[in-house]
Motif scaffolding. Sequence first.
Motif, PDB file in Angstrom:
ATOM      1  N   GLY A  55       2.194 -10.748 -12.067  1.00  0.00           N
ATOM      2  CA  GLY A  55       1.242  -9.998 -11.260  1.00  0.00           C
ATOM      3  C   GLY A  55      -0.183 -10.119 -11.750  1.00  0.00           C
ATOM      4  N   THR A  58      -3.630 -13.649  -8.822  1.00  0.00           N
ATOM      5  CA  THR A  58      -3.414 -13.670  -7.374  1.00  0.00           C
ATOM      6  C   THR A  58      -4.270 -14.754  -6.750  1.00  0.00           C
ATOM      7  OG1 THR A  58      -5.105 -11.963  -7.072  1.00  0.00           O
ATOM      8  CG2 THR A  58      -2.813 -11.220  -7.212  1.00  0.00           C
ATOM      9  N   SER A  71       0.603  -7.728  -3.996  1.00  0.00           N
ATOM     10  CA  SER A  71       0.985  -7.051  -5.232  1.00  0.00           C
ATOM     11  C   SER A  71       2.501  -7.141  -5.376  1.00  0.00           C
ATOM     12  CB  SER A  71       0.541  -5.588  -5.216  1.00  0.00           C
ATOM     13  OG  SER A  71       1.138  -4.886  -4.146  1.00  0.00           O
TER      14      SER A  71
END
Length: 116
Positions: A55, A58, A71
Amino acid sequence: QVQLVESGGGLVQAGGSLRLSCAASGGTFSDYAMGWFRQAPGKEREFVAAISWSGGSTYYADSAKGRFTISRDNAKNMVYLQMNSLKPEDTAVYYCAANPAAPDYWGQGTQVTVSS
């Protein structure tokens, strides 16, 4: 074998928001980067957004930058796509994919329709 199930699509007016969810099962979810793609009628499937296994990183298509946020929650085996300021051109079937650089697994898709 990873199974992916998308949800959260629907009909929304231009300027509105939707949150798509993708539930993963059958594999080690945190092993995979995850991504969202979309396919509009008569068009090729295109990349929308991706997120690294942790995570921490991105990536977005230019069309999604500033409006969409990807997410994930590795504890819940979930990946999300928050879509704001939706436009009619965002109308498409949205697909969740594992290993978005060379997708290994796809969900069945969820329809997003944005009315003008």
